[in-house]
Design an enzyme around this catalytic site. Structure first.
Site, mmCIF file in Angstrom:
data_model
loop_
_atom_site.group_PDB
_atom_site.id
_atom_site.type_symbol
_atom_site.label_atom_id
_atom_site.label_comp_id
_atom_site.label_asym_id
_atom_site.label_seq_id
_atom_site.Cartn_x
_atom_site.Cartn_y
_atom_site.Cartn_z
ATOM 1 C CB CYS A 2 76.199 68.845 -2.242
ATOM 2 S SG CYS A 2 75.953 67.673 -0.855
ATOM 3 N NE ARG A 27 78.113 68.250 -8.318
ATOM 4 C CZ ARG A 27 79.068 67.546 -8.774
ATOM 5 N NH1 ARG A 27 79.297 67.883 -9.832
ATOM 6 N NH2 ARG A 27 79.905 67.619 -7.976
ATOM 7 C CD1 TRP A 73 72.911 61.767 -2.073
ATOM 8 C CD2 TRP A 73 74.727 61.606 -0.612
ATOM 9 N NE1 TRP A 73 72.652 60.535 -2.139
ATOM 10 C CE2 TRP A 73 74.475 60.834 -1.228
ATOM 11 C CE3 TRP A 73 75.700 62.052 -0.847
ATOM 12 C CZ2 TRP A 73 74.641 59.226 -0.389
ATOM 13 C CZ3 TRP A 73 76.743 61.750 0.305
ATOM 14 C CH2 TRP A 73 76.153 60.150 -0.229
ATOM 15 C CG ASN A 99 80.193 68.839 -3.340
ATOM 16 O OD1 ASN A 99 80.098 68.311 -2.744
ATOM 17 N ND2 ASN A 99 80.935 68.515 -4.294
ATOM 18 N N GLY A 100 80.971 68.067 0.307
ATOM 19 C CA GLY A 100 82.439 67.638 0.195
ATOM 20 C C GLY A 100 81.892 67.054 2.159
ATOM 21 C CD GLU A 485 75.857 49.080 -15.403
ATOM 22 O OE1 GLU A 485 75.285 50.363 -15.441
ATOM 23 O OE2 GLU A 485 76.982 48.601 -14.580
ATOM 24 C CE LYS A 489 72.288 51.581 -14.221
ATOM 25 N NZ LYS A 489 74.082 51.290 -13.893
ATOM 26 C CD GLU A 492 73.384 52.828 -10.006
ATOM 27 O OE1 GLU A 492 73.347 53.209 -9.817
ATOM 28 O OE2 GLU A 492 72.522 52.173 -11.332
ATOM 29 C CG HIS A 508 79.608 27.237 -5.982
ATOM 30 N ND1 HIS A 508 80.396 25.495 -5.230
ATOM 31 C CD2 HIS A 508 79.949 27.220 -7.172
ATOM 32 C CE1 HIS A 508 80.981 25.135 -6.420
ATOM 33 N NE2 HIS A 508 80.585 25.842 -7.283
ATOM 34 C CE LYS A 607 75.126 60.013 -14.222
ATOM 35 N NZ LYS A 607 74.816 58.926 -14.829
#
Length: 612
Positions: A2, A27, A73, A99-100, A485, A489, A492, A508, A607
């Site tokens: 957050c 955030r 968040w 936050n937490g 990566e 992307k 996401e 496989h 983030k």
């Protein structure tokens, strides 16, 4: 996860809070709120973005000189108005943003319910604010500061909090454990925030709180102590950040801006670390500890998400050129699986923010077991930077887009520098080859520019696949992590299911997914694996897959074999990940935009992951 912002001083607090929340929205953006103290303490909050909060308070009296704000968040409780922060204690003495995660909230809540407390939300945060109030009302001689410290002594978990007590109106109380908080110092005013982005408009002088610090902040004074009431000396740090870093400029999205910044951020990351004649690499942050690194029996990278992919590039580079065994671990698994560590191990923690909860926990565990701990992070003063034995900063600058782009290439640049320096000092590569690779690295920024110029073509290719349901990414060797990566992307920001595979593993299992609807993105630059990956392309083509190939410029051999080509300049394979990832970033970006997705703030993501 957050975002927190607070202010005390003579300025009107609302513009500071709302601008701060806008800059912290990367955030978390499930809900937003603020508390402002004027003649009384008023709380405004709602589900949605910061823009929704602005509309919510448009007709309200929002004047005042003390306030706190929050963008959320969600962890405990779904995103809605009542779960939004700030939270108010039952009798109204305290308002708090957090936050937490409070891990023992259920036990604490059960005790408070027995004492007659009621709750309006599903959050762990409301438990904490009521616990503070309980000590305030029931313990003799307890003021707001003591009540906060008593409550925090009972808490298990992570927190960054800012508290206002309506009975002690000229004061903010801030504290942290595991979730970052920074205090900005002005003239007759103080700022509190999760990071420096909301503060930089007003001051470049900050104090980074350490775990268990409690700050008692008045307009004209600041006192720092521990939860146990021990005084703490603090260090004032200058923030190297500009307002331009926080604005999109002429770009439609921060992510696009950050993709186009990569020629500069890669160069900034190696500038001063490569000698002018390109014959050596200087990593000043590792100078004192380099002999210990040289004697390491094993190097272990720990990271999450994009940082884990950067670490995987490091494994290939270090084992190829320095010939030291390397392991790459997900921090979230490493911290819990009781790994075997010795004093001969070097553990390298990688994190853009320097505050990633799992990575921090993993490095602390490794440190307790006697390993040497290094850090690679982007934020000066972050927890990882302070808790490691030594480290190297990337110079990516502020990254606002939730999906990491320039942070990845900056991390890979640092890892490449480290791997080459280690190989040279151990005598594993010749001075001539060392100089050749340094020169190759120094040419990357201009080569990235040449890829970015081709963004209209990448956009055209992306348009063909914007309605895909799923996608497969393949790579080998140094380019296998790039495939991972690229896959990350796409999923996401476009919400298309995507998987990355080592191309040789396709047979496989993953080949069962291939049909005439599946885009298969193959990273096929010219290297020692080229002939092998051409065989993989033929296998996909035989099953009518739609193949998009990232190839070296001038490679005409694949033209008749694939549906679309994305070209990158010729380079040595050791530095090719820095080029091959660029078209994949743009490919994902354009698909997400065409699908109408929120590119900078994708759903369910934030983030900086400062909670488990």
């Amino acid at each position: 996860m957050c975002g927190i912002v607070g202010y005390i001083g003579d300025k009107n607090v609302y513009p500071i809070l709302i601008q701060g929340l806008q800059r912290l929205e990367y955030r978390g953006y499930d809900s937003a709120g603020m508390a402002i103290y004027n003649s009384s303490l008023k709380v405004y909050k709602c589900k949605g973005r910061v823009a929704d909060l602005e509309k919510h308070v448009a007709a309200e009296d929002i004047s005042g000189h003390i306030g706190i704000g929050h963008t959320r968040w969600a962890t405990h409780g779904e995103p809605n108005d009542r779960n939004a922060h700030p939270h108010t204690s039952m009798a109204g003495h305290f308002v708090l943003v957090h936050n937490g995660i409070i891990e023992n909230y259920a036990e604490l809540k059960s005790d408070l319910l027995k004492k007659g407390y009621t709750f309006q939300s599903d959050t762990d945060t409301e438990v904490l604010v009521n616990l503070i109030e309980y000590f305030y009302e029931n313990a003799e001689g307890v003021n707001a500061e003591i009540a906060v410290r008593l409550a925090l002594s009972k808490v298990v978990g992570a927190f960054g909090i800012v508290v206002i007590c309506k009975d002690e109106k000229n004061q903010l109380i801030a504290a942290r454990k595991g979730s970052p908080l920074v205090i900005g110092i002005g003239r007759g005013e103080y700022f509190v925030a999760s990071d420096a982005t909301p503060i930089i408009s007003y001051t470049d002088s900050v104090i980074y709180l350490n775990d268990h610090d409690v700050a008692i902040i008045n307009k004209d004074s600041l006192t720092l102590k521990t939860v146990e009431n021990n005084p703490v000396a603090f260090k004032i740090t200058k923030v190297d950040m500009s307002i331009g870093d926080l604005e999109k400029g002429d770009f439609e999205h921060f992510m696009l801006k950050e993709i186009f910044e990569q020629p500069k951020t890669i160069e900034d990351t190696f500038r001063g670390r490569i000698t002018p004649d390109h014959t050596d690499i200087v990593l000043g942050g590792l100078l004192d500890i380099f002999p210990k690194i040289m004697n390491a029996k094993r190097i272990i990278f720990i990271g999450c998400g994009t940082s884990w992919h950067a670490a995987l590039v490091g494994e290939y580079l270090i084992e190829e050129y320095a010939r030291i065994p390397v392991e790459v671990e997900y921090a979230s698994e490493f911290r819990y699986r009781n790994p075997v560590l010795t004093s001969d191990d070097v553990v390298i923690a990688i994190s853009q923010s320097g505050e990633t909860a799992d990575t921090l926990a993993a490095l602390r565990m490794a440190k307790e077991q006697g390993a040497t701990i290094l850090g690679i992070c982007n934020v000066v003063g972050s927890s990882i930077a302070r808790e490691t034995d030594a480290g190297v900063y990337t110079h990516a600058g502020v990254e606002i887009g939730v999906a990491s782009t320039k942070a990845f290439t900056a991390q890979v640049t640092v890892i490449t520098l480290f791997a080459l320096k280690l190989a040279k000092e151990k005598g594993r590569i010749s001075p001539e080859f060392y100089a050749t690779l340094i020169s190759e690295l120094s040419e990357i920024p201009e080569k990235v520019k040449s890829i970015l110029v081709k963004h209209p073509h990448i956009k055209e290719v992306a348009a063909k696949y914007k309605d895909a349901f799923s996608a497969l990414y393949l790579g080998r060797g140094f380019l296998f992590p790039v495939a991972l990566e690229g896959s990350l992307k796409l999923k996401e920001i476009s919400y298309i299911h995507a998987e990355g595979f080592a191309a040789g593993e396709m047979k496989h299992g993953a080949i069962a997914l291939v049909d005439d609807n599946l885009p298969v993105i193959v990273v096929a630059a010219k290297d020692q694996y080229y002939e092998k990956i051409v065989s993989n392309i033929q296998e996909v083509k035989a099953r009518k897959g739609n193949i998009i190939a990232v190839v070296t410029e001038g490679d005409d051999g694949l033209k008749n074999m694939v549906n679309d080509l994305l070209e990158i300049p010729k380079s040595h394979p050791a530095v090719s990940p820095l080029l091959a990832v660029i078209p994949l970033q743009l490919f994902a970006y354009y698909i997400a935009v065409m699908r109408g997705c929120d590119v900078d703030q994708p759903r369910n993501l934030a983030k900086s992951v400062t909670v488990e």
